[in-house]
Motif scaffolding. Structure first.
Motif, PDB file in Angstrom:
ATOM      1  N   SER A  73      17.852 -16.880  98.926  1.00 33.72           N
ATOM      2  CA  SER A  73      16.842 -15.959  99.452  1.00 33.72           C
ATOM      3  C   SER A  73      15.982 -16.633 100.514  1.00 33.72           C
ATOM      4  O   SER A  73      15.600 -16.002 101.516  1.00 33.72           O
ATOM      5  CB  SER A  73      15.962 -15.427  98.317  1.00 33.72           C
ATOM      6  N   ALA A  87      18.054 -16.980 103.685  1.00 33.54           N
ATOM      7  CA  ALA A  87      18.125 -15.680 104.353  1.00 33.54           C
ATOM      8  C   ALA A  87      16.807 -15.357 105.054  1.00 33.54           C
ATOM      9  O   ALA A  87      16.790 -14.866 106.186  1.00 33.54           O
ATOM     10  CB  ALA A  87      18.463 -14.594 103.335  1.00 33.54           C
ATOM     11  N   LEU A 138      16.800  -7.820 107.982  1.00 32.17           N
ATOM     12  CA  LEU A 138      16.805  -7.928 106.513  1.00 32.17           C
ATOM     13  C   LEU A 138      18.178  -7.544 105.956  1.00 32.17           C
ATOM     14  O   LEU A 138      18.735  -8.226 105.096  1.00 32.17           O
ATOM     15  CB  LEU A 138      15.731  -7.029 105.904  1.00 32.17           C
ATOM     16  N   PHE A 139      18.711  -6.434 106.457  1.00 32.81           N
ATOM     17  CA  PHE A 139      20.009  -5.970 105.966  1.00 32.81           C
ATOM     18  C   PHE A 139      21.129  -6.927 106.360  1.00 32.81           C
ATOM     19  O   PHE A 139      22.081  -7.123 105.612  1.00 32.81           O
ATOM     20  CB  PHE A 139      20.286  -4.561 106.494  1.00 32.81           C
ATOM     21  N   ALA A 181      20.824 -10.042 104.177  1.00 35.28           N
ATOM     22  CA  ALA A 181      21.138  -9.660 102.801  1.00 35.28           C
ATOM     23  C   ALA A 181      22.640  -9.511 102.609  1.00 35.28           C
ATOM     24  O   ALA A 181      23.191  -9.898 101.564  1.00 35.28           O
ATOM     25  CB  ALA A 181      20.425  -8.355 102.439  1.00 35.28           C
ATOM     26  N   SER A 182      23.319  -8.974 103.618  1.00 37.65           N
ATOM     27  CA  SER A 182      24.776  -8.822 103.519  1.00 37.65           C
ATOM     28  C   SER A 182      25.477 -10.174 103.579  1.00 37.65           C
ATOM     29  O   SER A 182      26.528 -10.363 102.956  1.00 37.65           O
ATOM     30  CB  SER A 182      25.286  -7.915 104.648  1.00 37.65           C
ATOM     31  N   THR A 233      24.137 -13.153 102.480  1.00 39.45           N
ATOM     32  CA  THR A 233      23.833 -13.942 101.276  1.00 39.45           C
ATOM     33  C   THR A 233      24.076 -13.184  99.978  1.00 39.45           C
ATOM     34  O   THR A 233      24.065 -13.790  98.907  1.00 39.45           O
ATOM     35  CB  THR A 233      22.366 -14.390 101.305  1.00 39.45           C
ATOM     36  N   ARG A 234      24.212 -11.848 100.074  1.00 38.45           N
ATOM     37  CA  ARG A 234      24.359 -10.991  98.889  1.00 38.45           C
ATOM     38  C   ARG A 234      23.150 -11.136  97.949  1.00 38.45           C
ATOM     39  O   ARG A 234      23.291 -11.100  96.718  1.00 38.45           O
ATOM     40  CB  ARG A 234      25.668 -11.301  98.142  1.00 38.45           C
ATOM     41  N   GLN A 235      21.986 -11.315  98.540  1.00 33.67           N
ATOM     42  CA  GLN A 235      20.749 -11.409  97.775  1.00 33.67           C
ATOM     43  C   GLN A 235      20.009 -10.065  97.811  1.00 33.67           C
ATOM     44  O   GLN A 235      20.097  -9.327  98.794  1.00 33.67           O
ATOM     45  CB  GLN A 235      19.836 -12.491  98.372  1.00 33.67           C
ATOM     46  N   PRO A 236      19.272  -9.736  96.735  1.00 36.31           N
ATOM     47  CA  PRO A 236      18.487  -8.495  96.760  1.00 36.31           C
ATOM     48  C   PRO A 236      17.380  -8.570  97.806  1.00 36.31           C
ATOM     49  O   PRO A 236      16.806  -9.642  98.046  1.00 36.31           O
ATOM     50  CB  PRO A 236      17.909  -8.413  95.336  1.00 36.31           C
ATOM     51  N   LEU A 237      17.084  -7.443  98.421  1.00 35.98           N
ATOM     52  CA  LEU A 237      16.065  -7.409  99.467  1.00 35.98           C
ATOM     53  C   LEU A 237      14.703  -7.861  98.947  1.00 35.98           C
ATOM     54  O   LEU A 237      13.932  -8.492  99.677  1.00 35.98           O
ATOM     55  CB  LEU A 237      15.953  -5.992 100.046  1.00 35.98           C
ATOM     56  N   ILE A 275      14.412 -11.621  99.162  1.00 34.39           N
ATOM     57  CA  ILE A 275      14.321 -12.071 100.552  1.00 34.39           C
ATOM     58  C   ILE A 275      12.936 -11.766 101.114  1.00 34.39           C
ATOM     59  O   ILE A 275      12.320 -12.609 101.781  1.00 34.39           O
ATOM     60  CB  ILE A 275      15.420 -11.403 101.406  1.00 34.39           C
TER      61      ILE A 275
END
Length: 431
Positions: free
Chosen positions: A137, A140, A381-382, A385-386, A388-392, A395
């Protein structure tokens, strides 16, 4: 009968909420406005063609996009990243500093925050999260934050769009972004240093000083691109549009001939990606040109200027109000749409208050870039997030200190016009 302008705006908002492209939404809203007004719908096409015909500087947009895509498929990004690591990787939180420096260097070539996040971002995030040295996170968050430098340091695609709607010199706008971009990079570097100490981030494996000359030599052709571009523009050798063509050609030549790192399938993918990105921006510009005709016909800029005059705002008060407005709008509207829809309404008022429009352009672009990392519609942000596959939510939590420091940078840029205009004035700007 409902007011045609209100119907047009409601239709645009409704289509955008439904997920339609804002460019297409504006085209549909403008077309409906013309029908309800009993006007010839071909006016929209005529306005669009005249706007594009007179917008020679717009040719720079697809060329800068192509240059960035070519750099991403070649080894330029890797060489620049290695160079940045050799410079600052030895300090605590070193890869965070590498992130800042690599974005600063790459911004002098691509002019796009998205290109920075997608190209250099993928590589640096992988480096930061390897062996669990940094949380995904945080990697990102700092990648999204540093990507905002891309359109501030010249060249800059948003500056080209601002020049289109304001009539200002692209060259002077590029020059005005240099010191603000360096300020943003410095403040984010300080923020990363503080975060590294608080969280106990490690001192990363550093490149020995003895290897620095060799690393610099390998990256030298790539590092020369900003020098060639800016030297050509400010030396009067080429226009910004011609510089964009040179950037694309130079990136292709050194990637293919010198580095030999581009395959035919890779080049095809770069051309295809550039075409898609250009089409997306082109639809946005088309919609904005059509809707700006509607706004002008309704005398919205004059009405806005009258309202602001009635409020008796000082130039400082106006800039504060604009910052708050653009920061809020940037949370839900993409930066290009802000530049092409909202800014033309504000420019007459800024001129009436004696605000320098080059300084105003830098303020607007920095605002729009902050909007790229603010929820709920932060495009960067998107993207991260895509990757790292982390929740927004995670991040955004790590991104909060960087958003705060960028707002501090925005305040300095807003209230210190001489700082922003220092380099343009050295180059002959009289504003």
């Amino acid at each position: 009968m409902p007011d045609p302008f209100v119907v047009s705006v409601v239709l645009i908002v409704a289509l955008a909420i439904m997920g339609q492209s804002i460019g297409i939404a504006m085209l549909v809203g403008s077309f409906v406005y013309l029908l309800l007004k009993g006007l010839d719908p071909s006016i929209a096409a005529e306005t669009l063609l005249q706007g594009l015909f007179n917008g020679y500087t717009l040719l720079a947009v697809p060329l800068f996009i192509l240059a960035a895509d070519i750099m991403n498929i070649g080894s330029l990004a890797d060489r620049l990243l290695r160079f940045a690591q050799a410079l600052v990787g030895r300090f605590r939180g070193g890869l965070g500093h590498v992130n800042v420096v690599s974005s600063l260097i790459f911004s002098g070539m691509s002019g796009s925050a998205v290109a920075d996040a997608v190209g250099m971002g993928k590589v640096i995030i992988t480096m930061m999260t390897r062996d669990g040295k940094y949380t995904p996170s945080y990697a990102a968050a700092i990648t999204a934050a540093t990507a905002t430098i891309g359109p501030i340091i010249p060249p800059s695609i948003p500056m080209v769009l601002y020049a289109l709607v304001s009539g200002q010199s692209v060259g002077y706008l590029f020059a005005a972004g240099i010191l603000p971009g360096l300020l943003m990079a410095f403040l984010m570097g300080v923020t990363n240093a503080v975060m590294a100490r608080r969280r106990g981030f490690p001192t990363d494996d550093s490149v020995p000083i003895s290897e620095l000359p060799q690393t610099t030599l390998k990256a030298f052709p790539a590092l020369m691109l900003p020098v060639i571009l800016l030297g050509g523009i400010y030396g009067g050798i080429m226009t910004p549009t011609e510089a964009a063509a040179v950037a694309a050609a130079y990136a292709l030549v050194i990637s293919v001939v010198l580095y030999r790192s581009v395959s035919l399938p890779g080049l095809y993918a770069a051309l295809l990606g550039s075409a898609r990105s250009t089409a997306t921006i082109g639809i946005l510009i088309a919609g904005a040109l059509a809707f700006n005709y509607v706004v002008t016909r309704e005398n919205i800029p004059e009405a806005m200027a009258g309202v602001l005059a009635g409020m008796d705002l000082s130039p400082t008060g106006f800039l504060i109000a604009v910052n708050l407005l653009i920061l809020l709008i940037g949370c839900v509207l993409e930066g290009g749409a802000v530049l092409l829809i909202v800014v033309p309404i504000l420019i007459p008022s800024a001129e009436a208050l004696g605000i320098d429009l080059v300084h105003f352009g830098v303020i607007i672009v920095v605002n729009a870039m902050i909007g790229l990392i603010t929820p709920p519609y932060g495009l960067l942000l998107f993207i991260v997030a895509s990757i790292t596959r982390q929740p927004l939510t995670a991040i955004i939590r790590d991104l909060a200190p960087f958003i705060a420091i960028l707002i501090l940078a925005l305040a300095i840029i807003t209230f210190m016009p001489d700082f922003v205009l220092f380099i343009p004035r050295l180059l002959g700007y009289t504003g």
